[in-house]
Design a protein around this motif. Structure first.
Motif, short mmCIF file in Angstrom:
data_model
loop_
_atom_site.label_atom_id
_atom_site.label_comp_id
_atom_site.label_asym_id
_atom_site.label_seq_id
_atom_site.Cartn_x
_atom_site.Cartn_y
_atom_site.Cartn_z
N VAL A 84 36.98 46.91 45.75
CA VAL A 84 37.38 45.51 45.59
C VAL A 84 37.08 45.06 44.16
CG1 VAL A 84 36.82 43.14 46.29
CG2 VAL A 84 37.00 44.93 48.02
N PRO A 85 38.11 44.60 43.42
CA PRO A 85 37.85 44.12 42.06
C PRO A 85 37.44 42.64 42.02
CG PRO A 85 40.22 44.18 42.47
CD PRO A 85 39.54 44.63 43.74
N ALA A 86 36.40 42.33 41.24
CA ALA A 86 36.06 40.95 40.92
C ALA A 86 36.61 40.72 39.52
CB ALA A 86 34.55 40.74 40.96
N ARG A 87 37.62 39.83 39.41
CA ARG A 87 38.40 39.76 38.17
C ARG A 87 38.24 38.44 37.42
NH1 ARG A 87 43.90 42.63 37.36
NH2 ARG A 87 42.83 42.57 35.34
N LYS A 88 38.60 38.49 36.16
CA LYS A 88 38.67 37.27 35.35
C LYS A 88 39.78 36.38 35.90
CE LYS A 88 35.38 38.45 32.57
NZ LYS A 88 35.52 39.29 31.39
N PRO A 89 39.74 35.07 35.62
CA PRO A 89 40.69 34.12 36.25
C PRO A 89 42.15 34.46 36.02
CG PRO A 89 39.01 32.95 35.01
CD PRO A 89 38.82 34.40 34.71
N ASN A 90 42.94 34.14 37.05
CA ASN A 90 44.41 34.22 37.00
C ASN A 90 44.95 35.64 36.82
OD1 ASN A 90 44.45 31.36 37.16
ND2 ASN A 90 43.99 31.30 34.97
N LYS A 91 44.21 36.62 37.30
CA LYS A 91 44.69 38.01 37.28
C LYS A 91 45.09 38.46 38.68
CE LYS A 91 43.36 38.99 32.98
NZ LYS A 91 44.30 39.31 31.93
N LEU A 92 44.40 37.93 39.69
CA LEU A 92 44.68 38.37 41.06
C LEU A 92 45.83 37.54 41.63
CD1 LEU A 92 41.01 38.77 42.32
CD2 LEU A 92 42.66 40.62 41.97
N PRO A 93 46.81 38.19 42.27
CA PRO A 93 48.04 37.49 42.64
C PRO A 93 47.97 36.68 43.94
CG PRO A 93 48.22 39.80 43.20
CD PRO A 93 46.90 39.64 42.49
N TYR A 94 47.08 37.06 44.85
CA TYR A 94 47.05 36.42 46.17
C TYR A 94 46.03 35.27 46.14
CZ TYR A 94 46.94 36.12 51.27
OH TYR A 94 46.99 35.68 52.56
N ILE A 107 31.61 28.52 29.51
CA ILE A 107 31.65 28.85 30.93
C ILE A 107 32.70 29.93 31.13
CG2 ILE A 107 32.34 27.89 33.19
CD1 ILE A 107 29.98 26.41 32.52
N ASP A 108 32.44 30.86 32.02
CA ASP A 108 33.48 31.82 32.40
C ASP A 108 33.59 31.78 33.92
OD1 ASP A 108 35.48 33.67 32.10
OD2 ASP A 108 34.33 34.95 30.76
N GLU A 109 34.46 32.61 34.46
CA GLU A 109 34.74 32.53 35.89
C GLU A 109 35.17 33.90 36.40
OE1 GLU A 109 37.55 29.40 36.53
OE2 GLU A 109 37.85 29.90 38.64
N LEU A 110 34.79 34.22 37.62
CA LEU A 110 35.29 35.42 38.29
C LEU A 110 36.02 35.00 39.56
CD1 LEU A 110 32.40 38.08 38.24
CD2 LEU A 110 34.53 38.15 36.93
N GLN A 111 36.95 35.84 39.97
CA GLN A 111 37.70 35.56 41.21
C GLN A 111 37.78 36.82 42.06
OE1 GLN A 111 41.47 33.97 39.79
NE2 GLN A 111 40.61 31.89 39.85
N MET A 112 37.89 36.61 43.36
CA MET A 112 38.14 37.71 44.31
C MET A 112 39.19 37.26 45.30
SD MET A 112 34.25 39.03 45.03
CE MET A 112 34.69 40.07 46.40
#
Ligand code: AMP
Length: 181
Positions: A84-94, A107-112
């Motif tokens: 499972v990738p934890a990605r930088k913002p706006n990279k994951l499509p779903y 500030i930075d952010e991660l998304q899953m």
């Protein structure tokens, strides 16, 4: 567990290139591309991690963008578990969940992905990244793993640069640093 010999640890430490003042003045960047390019070093590092986690009943490995993807996906494949990738913002499509975290400046952010663990409550998860500095990035990933209802079995890093990240993360679970003491 297959312990890394002192000679193997010294070899790994020596093969990781240090680049001064990258990406900005004052940072000593630990460049793991030189480790990845050394087939022998990469192989015995991954064998060691495989051996450590093979009996931990893991369901998923979460890797942090981007170097955590390399170690995480390689290990997941060896173990026969999901990655499972934890990605930088706006990279994951779903549909995603997000966690902001503080950097030295800003500030930075991660998304899953919201369904990263297959909507399976209590999935056993290992979090992995190449390096721990302040611990802020891994902390954001831990928060999301918890929000998604998974069970964080351990946090694994290849390198700790010794600036307090471990202490920041202790409350989330056991921490393993390959090139620690
Ligand atoms: P932190 O959130 O401060 O623990 O920073 C960890 C993240 O930043 C990891 O994804 C590392 O790959 C990267 N990082 C931080 N400091 C360094 C460094 N000195 N050399 C290489 N990568 C670093």
């Amino acid at each position: 567990m297959k312990i890394l010999s002192l000679a193997q640890k010294e070899y790994l430490n020596s093969i990781i290139r240090e680049v001064a003042d990258f990406p900005k003045p004052g940072i000593l960047f630990k460049d793991i591309t030189t480790l990845l390019g050394d087939a022998k070093a990469f192989e015995f590092l991954m064998e060691h991690l495989y051996d450590r986690y093979k009996d931990k009943n893991l369901d998923y490995i979460v890797g942090i963008e981007s170097r955590g993807f390399i170690f995480g996906a390689t290990l997941a494949n060896k173990l026969g578990v999901g990655f499972v990738p934890a990605r930088k913002p706006n990279k994951l499509p779903y549909t995603t969940i997000s966690q902001k975290y503080s950097l030295e400046y800003g500030i930075d952010e991660l998304q899953m992905h919201i369904d990263a663990f297959g909507n399976k409550p209590g999935a056993n998860v290992l979090l992995i990244d190449d390096l721990i500095a302040t611990g802020g990035t891994a902390k954001a990933a831990c928060e999301m793993i918890s929000k998604l209802g998974a069970n964080l079995i351990e946090l694994a890093f290849i390198i700790d640069i010794g600036i307090g990240g471990i202490q920041e993360l202790e409350s989330y679970g056991p921490i393993y640093v390959v090139l620690g003491d």
